[in-house]
Scaffold this motif. Sequence first.
Motif, PDB file in Angstrom:
ATOM      1  N   UNK A  58       3.240  -8.803  -3.437  1.00 50.32           N
ATOM      2  CA  UNK A  58       1.850  -8.894  -2.957  1.00 50.32           C
ATOM      3  C   UNK A  58       1.501 -10.264  -2.394  1.00 50.32           C
ATOM      4  N   UNK A  59       2.164 -11.303  -2.862  1.00 46.90           N
ATOM      5  CA  UNK A  59       1.871 -12.656  -2.384  1.00 46.90           C
ATOM      6  C   UNK A  59       2.685 -12.979  -1.132  1.00 46.90           C
ATOM      7  N   UNK A  60       3.861 -12.379  -1.006  1.00 48.63           N
ATOM      8  CA  UNK A  60       4.592 -12.483   0.253  1.00 48.63           C
ATOM      9  C   UNK A  60       3.835 -11.758   1.366  1.00 48.63           C
ATOM     10  N   UNK A  61       3.059 -10.736   0.980  1.00 51.48           N
ATOM     11  CA  UNK A  61       2.252 -10.003   1.954  1.00 51.48           C
ATOM     12  C   UNK A  61       1.107 -10.836   2.507  1.00 51.48           C
ATOM     13  N   UNK A  62       0.797 -11.977   1.884  1.00 49.03           N
ATOM     14  CA  UNK A  62      -0.235 -12.869   2.424  1.00 49.03           C
ATOM     15  C   UNK A  62       0.117 -13.339   3.832  1.00 49.03           C
ATOM     16  N   UNK A  63       1.398 -13.396   4.142  1.00 46.93           N
ATOM     17  CA  UNK A  63       1.795 -13.765   5.503  1.00 46.93           C
ATOM     18  C   UNK A  63       1.266 -12.767   6.520  1.00 46.93           C
ATOM     19  N   UNK A  64       1.105 -11.514   6.084  1.00 48.39           N
ATOM     20  CA  UNK A  64       0.596 -10.463   6.970  1.00 48.39           C
ATOM     21  C   UNK A  64      -0.930 -10.498   7.050  1.00 48.39           C
ATOM     22  N   UNK A  65      -1.592 -10.630   5.899  1.00 48.87           N
ATOM     23  CA  UNK A  65      -3.061 -10.535   5.896  1.00 48.87           C
ATOM     24  C   UNK A  65      -3.748 -11.810   6.374  1.00 48.87           C
ATOM     25  N   UNK A  66      -3.063 -12.935   6.344  1.00 53.08           N
ATOM     26  CA  UNK A  66      -3.718 -14.210   6.672  1.00 53.08           C
ATOM     27  C   UNK A  66      -3.467 -14.691   8.091  1.00 53.08           C
ATOM     28  N   UNK A  67      -2.700 -13.943   8.872  1.00 53.48           N
ATOM     29  CA  UNK A  67      -2.301 -14.420  10.199  1.00 53.48           C
ATOM     30  C   UNK A  67      -2.835 -13.583  11.359  1.00 53.48           C
ATOM     31  N   UNK A  68      -3.587 -12.526  11.038  1.00 54.42           N
ATOM     32  CA  UNK A  68      -4.082 -11.663  12.108  1.00 54.42           C
ATOM     33  C   UNK A  68      -3.104 -10.591  12.545  1.00 54.42           C
ATOM     34  N   UNK A  69      -1.987 -10.450  11.808  1.00 54.90           N
ATOM     35  CA  UNK A  69      -0.969  -9.459  12.175  1.00 54.90           C
ATOM     36  C   UNK A  69      -1.522  -8.041  12.084  1.00 54.90           C
ATOM     37  N   UNK A  70      -2.345  -7.762  11.063  1.00 50.57           N
ATOM     38  CA  UNK A  70      -2.901  -6.425  10.905  1.00 50.57           C
ATOM     39  C   UNK A  70      -3.689  -6.014  12.139  1.00 50.57           C
ATOM     40  N   UNK A  71      -4.498  -6.940  12.639  1.00 55.66           N
ATOM     41  CA  UNK A  71      -5.339  -6.651  13.803  1.00 55.66           C
ATOM     42  C   UNK A  71      -4.508  -6.630  15.090  1.00 55.66           C
ATOM     43  N   UNK A  72      -3.576  -7.554  15.209  1.00 56.43           N
ATOM     44  CA  UNK A  72      -2.772  -7.660  16.425  1.00 56.43           C
ATOM     45  C   UNK A  72      -1.974  -6.383  16.679  1.00 56.43           C
ATOM     46  N   UNK A  73      -1.405  -5.824  15.629  1.00 57.55           N
ATOM     47  CA  UNK A  73      -0.538  -4.659  15.795  1.00 57.55           C
ATOM     48  C   UNK A  73      -1.175  -3.364  15.281  1.00 57.55           C
ATOM     49  N   UNK A  74      -2.474  -3.412  15.002  1.00 59.31           N
ATOM     50  CA  UNK A  74      -3.229  -2.240  14.590  1.00 59.31           C
ATOM     51  C   UNK A  74      -2.594  -1.576  13.362  1.00 59.31           C
ATOM     52  N   UNK A  75      -2.303  -2.378  12.344  1.00 54.49           N
ATOM     53  CA  UNK A  75      -1.752  -1.871  11.099  1.00 54.49           C
ATOM     54  C   UNK A  75      -2.880  -1.503  10.147  1.00 54.49           C
ATOM     55  N   UNK A  76      -2.606  -0.570   9.238  1.00 56.14           N
ATOM     56  CA  UNK A  76      -3.643  -0.116   8.312  1.00 56.14           C
ATOM     57  C   UNK A  76      -3.240  -0.402   6.869  1.00 56.14           C
ATOM     58  N   UNK A  77      -4.073   0.023   5.926  1.00 56.65           N
ATOM     59  CA  UNK A  77      -3.822  -0.257   4.517  1.00 56.65           C
ATOM     60  C   UNK A  77      -2.552   0.417   4.011  1.00 56.65           C
ATOM     61  N   UNK A  78      -2.199   1.551   4.576  1.00 55.26           N
ATOM     62  CA  UNK A  78      -0.964   2.211   4.162  1.00 55.26           C
ATOM     63  C   UNK A  78       0.248   1.375   4.569  1.00 55.26           C
ATOM     64  N   UNK A  79       0.170   0.763   5.758  1.00 55.03           N
ATOM     65  CA  UNK A  79       1.237  -0.156   6.179  1.00 55.03           C
ATOM     66  C   UNK A  79       1.309  -1.343   5.229  1.00 55.03           C
ATOM     67  N   UNK A  80       0.158  -1.883   4.864  1.00 62.09           N
ATOM     68  CA  UNK A  80       0.130  -3.040   3.976  1.00 62.09           C
ATOM     69  C   UNK A  80       0.677  -2.679   2.597  1.00 62.09           C
ATOM     70  N   UNK A  81       0.390  -1.489   2.119  1.00 63.44           N
ATOM     71  CA  UNK A  81       0.917  -1.055   0.823  1.00 63.44           C
ATOM     72  C   UNK A  81       2.434  -1.011   0.830  1.00 63.44           C
ATOM     73  N   UNK A  82       3.038  -0.550   1.926  1.00 62.05           N
ATOM     74  CA  UNK A  82       4.503  -0.481   1.976  1.00 62.05           C
ATOM     75  C   UNK A  82       5.104  -1.877   2.094  1.00 62.05           C
ATOM     76  N   UNK A  83       4.364  -2.842   2.653  1.00 63.04           N
ATOM     77  CA  UNK A  83       4.823  -4.230   2.681  1.00 63.04           C
ATOM     78  C   UNK A  83       4.936  -4.770   1.258  1.00 63.04           C
ATOM     79  N   UNK A  84       4.060  -4.318   0.363  1.00 63.13           N
ATOM     80  CA  UNK A  84       4.042  -4.776  -1.038  1.00 63.13           C
ATOM     81  C   UNK A  84       4.974  -3.977  -1.930  1.00 63.13           C
ATOM     82  N   UNK A  85       5.706  -3.044  -1.390  1.00 67.52           N
ATOM     83  CA  UNK A  85       6.353  -2.021  -2.204  1.00 67.52           C
ATOM     84  C   UNK A  85       7.781  -2.343  -2.618  1.00 67.52           C
ATOM     85  N   UNK A  86       8.186  -1.657  -3.688  1.00 66.44           N
ATOM     86  CA  UNK A  86       9.595  -1.424  -4.007  1.00 66.44           C
ATOM     87  C   UNK A  86       9.739   0.094  -4.001  1.00 66.44           C
TER      88      UNK A  86
END
Length: 317
Positions: A58-86
């Motif tokens: 979840x803390x490695x995922x900060x690279x995604x949420x803090x840089x505008x990547x979600x907005x730039x590539x139109x990612x959603x919460x389901x994408x973010x959940x898989x970034x945090x996943x095992x």
Amino acid sequence: MTRLKRPPYSRLEVHLLREGIVESIHQGEVVVADDRGRILAVAGDPETVSFMRSSMKPFQALAVTSTGVMERFDLNDKDLAIVCSSHQGKIEQARQVFNILWRSDIEPSYLKCPIPEGKDSALQHNCSGKHAGMLAVCQQRNWDLDTYFHRSNPVQQLILNKVAELLCIPGAEIMTARDDCGVPTYALELGQMATLYAKLASGNSIDLERIVRAMTHHPTMVAGEGAFDTELMNLTDGMLVSKSGAEGIQCIGNIGQNMGLAIKILDGAKRAKYATAIHVLKQMGWITPTVAENLGDKFLRIDDYRRLEVAGELCLL
């Protein structure tokens, strides 16, 4: 983080009982902390150092949420959940990882995580979501894709700095080593791990709050049907955020109380960390008796002849 000037407290013990007779014993250390780093409860030594492994995701995922990547590539919460996943490499999970790469215009061949035994693609590796997130950040920032997993790559330096900032320590003080999937993982004190999860649960950071929402709204992406993290988050209706790590690491954040829990089973046993988590969550009042019973049915009763039982209690400070 608050430093204790007392000797370590007694560890918890997890007994494997075969028809009521102790056959094996695991030892565990546990820390509960708040989002200011104050240690609230402990078993064992809160300064024990261990690699955080996948509980760091979840803390490695900060690279995604803090840089505008979600907005730039139109990612959603389901994408973010898989970034945090095992995750378990199921079709739905692998497709979610592919969605991140496709939207970021990155070929799956850039994934450096191994192809799991018996599988067809690195997309099915349980860390592929984390890797896809790191690649998306590199794509957005024009950083080198081929070396995204190296300690020297800017995406790894960004993650290190985010974690160091949360812990209020210099990044140079954090020991790193390669995780099994190839990217850096961090060696931290159990008290620091608990503090990170308290901060994750606190709601004081928009970037972390978004990660919590993604994990608790899409728990099947975080692990999978029947897995401890998924079952716990489903049963507690978004009040707890949970992430397992290898070698006996389990971390949980209490969203309503801004508290974090970190567990280390000294011999690395997976079965023992789940039993310990249920025991501690009951003691802390973080789960109801009904939830505890449901979890116990899945994670304490191994078969008709064997079950797990935890001995000892947290010392509340």
